[in-house]
Design a protein around this motif. Structure first.
Motif, mmCIF file in Angstrom:
data_model
loop_
_atom_site.group_PDB
_atom_site.id
_atom_site.type_symbol
_atom_site.label_atom_id
_atom_site.label_comp_id
_atom_site.label_asym_id
_atom_site.label_seq_id
_atom_site.Cartn_x
_atom_site.Cartn_y
_atom_site.Cartn_z
ATOM 1 N N MET A 6 9.403 -34.869 -9.734
ATOM 2 C CA MET A 6 8.018 -35.340 -9.785
ATOM 3 C C MET A 6 7.108 -34.419 -8.976
ATOM 4 O O MET A 6 6.036 -34.015 -9.445
ATOM 5 N N LEU A 7 7.551 -34.049 -7.788
ATOM 6 C CA LEU A 7 6.738 -33.183 -6.931
ATOM 7 C C LEU A 7 6.603 -31.783 -7.539
ATOM 8 O O LEU A 7 5.568 -31.122 -7.367
ATOM 9 N N TYR A 8 7.613 -31.341 -8.265
ATOM 10 C CA TYR A 8 7.529 -30.060 -8.977
ATOM 11 C C TYR A 8 6.432 -30.108 -10.034
ATOM 12 O O TYR A 8 5.674 -29.145 -10.196
ATOM 13 N N THR A 9 6.314 -31.247 -10.757
ATOM 14 C CA THR A 9 5.238 -31.360 -11.755
ATOM 15 C C THR A 9 3.867 -31.374 -11.083
ATOM 16 O O THR A 9 2.894 -30.882 -11.650
ATOM 17 N N VAL A 10 3.788 -31.936 -9.875
ATOM 18 C CA VAL A 10 2.524 -31.905 -9.121
ATOM 19 C C VAL A 10 2.180 -30.460 -8.764
ATOM 20 O O VAL A 10 1.040 -30.004 -8.931
ATOM 21 N N ALA A 11 3.170 -29.734 -8.261
ATOM 22 C CA ALA A 11 2.937 -28.340 -7.862
ATOM 23 C C ALA A 11 2.487 -27.494 -9.056
ATOM 24 O O ALA A 11 1.589 -26.654 -8.937
ATOM 25 N N LYS A 12 3.099 -27.726 -10.221
ATOM 26 C CA LYS A 12 2.691 -26.980 -11.420
ATOM 27 C C LYS A 12 1.241 -27.289 -11.790
ATOM 28 O O LYS A 12 0.498 -26.390 -12.208
ATOM 29 N N GLN A 13 0.835 -28.541 -11.620
ATOM 30 C CA GLN A 13 -0.549 -28.902 -11.932
ATOM 31 C C GLN A 13 -1.510 -28.259 -10.938
ATOM 32 O O GLN A 13 -2.615 -27.856 -11.313
ATOM 33 N N VAL A 14 -1.111 -28.144 -9.688
ATOM 34 C CA VAL A 14 -1.926 -27.412 -8.704
ATOM 35 C C VAL A 14 -2.098 -25.969 -9.154
ATOM 36 O O VAL A 14 -3.202 -25.405 -9.089
ATOM 37 N N GLY A 15 -1.009 -25.370 -9.644
ATOM 38 C CA GLY A 15 -1.095 -24.002 -10.138
ATOM 39 C C GLY A 15 -2.080 -23.870 -11.299
ATOM 40 O O GLY A 15 -2.844 -22.906 -11.388
ATOM 41 N N ALA A 16 -2.083 -24.874 -12.191
ATOM 42 C CA ALA A 16 -3.014 -24.850 -13.323
ATOM 43 C C ALA A 16 -4.465 -24.926 -12.833
ATOM 44 O O ALA A 16 -5.348 -24.228 -13.357
ATOM 45 N N MET A 17 -4.717 -25.753 -11.831
ATOM 46 C CA MET A 17 -6.076 -25.868 -11.305
ATOM 47 C C MET A 17 -6.485 -24.608 -10.531
ATOM 48 O O MET A 17 -7.665 -24.263 -10.469
ATOM 49 N N TYR A 18 -5.498 -23.933 -9.957
ATOM 50 C CA TYR A 18 -5.769 -22.638 -9.300
ATOM 51 C C TYR A 18 -6.300 -21.642 -10.327
ATOM 52 O O TYR A 18 -7.244 -20.884 -10.065
ATOM 53 N N VAL A 19 -5.712 -21.670 -11.515
ATOM 54 C CA VAL A 19 -6.193 -20.812 -12.601
ATOM 55 C C VAL A 19 -7.594 -21.239 -13.027
ATOM 56 O O VAL A 19 -8.471 -20.393 -13.271
ATOM 57 N N ALA A 20 -7.832 -22.565 -13.120
ATOM 58 C CA ALA A 20 -9.157 -23.064 -13.518
ATOM 59 C C ALA A 20 -10.242 -22.558 -12.570
ATOM 60 O O ALA A 20 -11.375 -22.301 -12.984
ATOM 61 N N LEU A 21 -9.879 -22.399 -11.289
ATOM 62 C CA LEU A 21 -10.830 -21.903 -10.289
ATOM 63 C C LEU A 21 -10.753 -20.386 -10.124
ATOM 64 O O LEU A 21 -11.396 -19.830 -9.232
ATOM 65 N N ARG A 22 -9.937 -19.736 -10.964
ATOM 66 C CA ARG A 22 -9.780 -18.279 -10.954
ATOM 67 C C ARG A 22 -9.367 -17.742 -9.584
ATOM 68 O O ARG A 22 -9.783 -16.662 -9.162
ATOM 69 N N GLY A 23 -8.571 -18.547 -8.884
ATOM 70 C CA GLY A 23 -8.046 -18.106 -7.600
ATOM 71 C C GLY A 23 -9.026 -18.146 -6.450
ATOM 72 O O GLY A 23 -8.677 -17.779 -5.326
ATOM 73 N N LYS A 24 -10.244 -18.584 -6.724
ATOM 74 C CA LYS A 24 -11.255 -18.662 -5.663
ATOM 75 C C LYS A 24 -11.204 -20.061 -5.069
ATOM 76 O O LYS A 24 -11.816 -21.001 -5.580
ATOM 77 N N LEU A 25 -10.455 -20.213 -3.972
ATOM 78 C CA LEU A 25 -10.093 -21.535 -3.467
ATOM 79 C C LEU A 25 -10.193 -21.575 -1.951
ATOM 80 O O LEU A 25 -9.655 -20.712 -1.261
ATOM 81 N N ASP A 26 -10.897 -22.605 -1.441
ATOM 82 C CA ASP A 26 -11.042 -22.756 0.008
ATOM 83 C C ASP A 26 -9.928 -23.584 0.623
ATOM 84 O O ASP A 26 -9.508 -23.319 1.757
#
Length: 354
Positions: A274-294
């Protein structure tokens, strides 16, 4: 500033009186199934819920003298986030909402009480907050569009609190907010707008204690047409009987995490998955923000678990600083939004969906 907060749930009504951000009085109760069984539609509970609220206020000796009344938002039509003054269109849409839930009564009761004491009535960041960018909406099937349903109230409140701690404004930051609860939502917050987020209710994104999340479409289609299940049962697999409860027979993350920490299977394997699926979704949102993350904010009840936070950290801490803001203080978040509106720090939005 005295702020009265109303939060109706499906089987409970929670109330609180705040002085600015300090809770002066917190009350509420669960309503028995016998009490609620008298009502065939949630709208019929209006007088019952209102009378319950007035009775608790009277018993506590609290007069109807508030600077604002704010309620949980309800299942309105999709609308941007923010603080909304309750208007007639909003009340109409709540009374005729497609999705039936007691939270739809909050704004109706808040508006009536506010009129009695001559103060404004608000809602803030309802579950249907929709700020998704156009490219995030389409799927490979034109008839199926992605929908924004997530833990908007808590996600936006912790974002604003984090920004304030940093001496900045929410609108100046790029954040990924991971709400870890019975449902799990992972949202990409770009300069104050949630440009992408999984539908945390009806089958998308990580699986969670009670929800299935994203599942292989072809296999699920075969399951749906196997003749073993009806539509109601299939929907329950997605929301209510999916996730940890489907695998382990329980949604008690405290117990599951303790067993996982001891290496006990199948608890460790399922929770780690379950936590692995959470981490993958974080990665997807990192792409949505184009790596520009505070920062990445971890919030919700599961964020209290050292085990779960530790497993997540190992998988995502190289992306951005991890900020831990556990729990879900809906009442405090509502008061925070009302106070911001009263002080003019948060602009008032007008509910007028397209």
């Amino acid at each position: 500033m005295k702020i009265f907060v109303i939060n109706p749930g499906s089987t409970s009504t929670k109330l609180a009186l705040f002085e600015d951000e300090k809770p002066l009085w917190v009350a509420g109760a669960h309503h028995s199934s016998g009490e609620l069984a008298r009502y065939h539609h949630v709208n019929e509970q209006y007088e019952y819920r209102k009378d319950f609220i007035l009775r608790l206020l009277a018993e506590a000796g609290i007069p109807l003298e508030f600077d604002a009344v704010i309620a949980r938002g309800g299942l309105l039509k999709p609308t941007p986030g923010g603080v909304y003054a309750i208007n007639e269109l909003m009340k109409h849409d709540l009374l005729h909402a497609r999705m039936e839930h007691a939270c739809n009564l909050g704004a109706l009761i808040a508006d009536e009480l506010a009129k009695e004491c001559g103060c404004p009535a608000y809602i803030a960041d309802p579950e249907v907050v929709d700020e998704m960018q156009p490219t995030a909406r389409l799927t490979g099937i034109p008839e199926v569009e992605r929908i924004s349903i997530f833990h908007a109230l808590n996600s936006k409140a912790v974002s604003r609190k984090y920004a304030a701690q940093e001496g900045k404004h929410y609108e100046d930051l790029n954040l990924i907010v991971v709400h870890l609860g019975g449902g799990i939502s992972v949202g990409a917050h770009r300069k104050g707008r949630v440009i992408d987020v999984n539908n945390a209710l009806n089958g998308e994104g990580p699986f969670s204690p009670e929800r299935a999340g994203t599942i292989p479409a072809d296999q699920f289609a075969e399951l749906c047409f196997s003749g073993k299940y009806n539509l109601k049962q299939v929907k329950k697999m997605l929301n209510g009987k999916g996730g940890l409860i489907a695998h382990l027979g329980t949604n008690d993350v405290v117990t599951i995490a303790r067993k996982a920490e001891e290496g006990e299977e199948p608890y460790k394997g399922v929770l780690d998955a379950m936590l692995y699926t959470v981490a993958k979704q974080v990665g997807a949102m990192y792409v949505a923000l184009r790596g520009k993350l505070d920062a990445i904010i971890l919030t919700g009840g599961i964020a209290h678990s050292n085990y779960c936070v530790g497993v997540l950290r190992e998988q995502i801490d190289y992306l951005a600083p991890i900020v831990l803001m556990p729990g879900e203080d809906e009442m405090g978040a509502l008061a925070f939004n009302a106070l911001g509106a009263l002080k003019g720090e948060l602009p008032l939005q007008v509910y007028q969906p397209e």
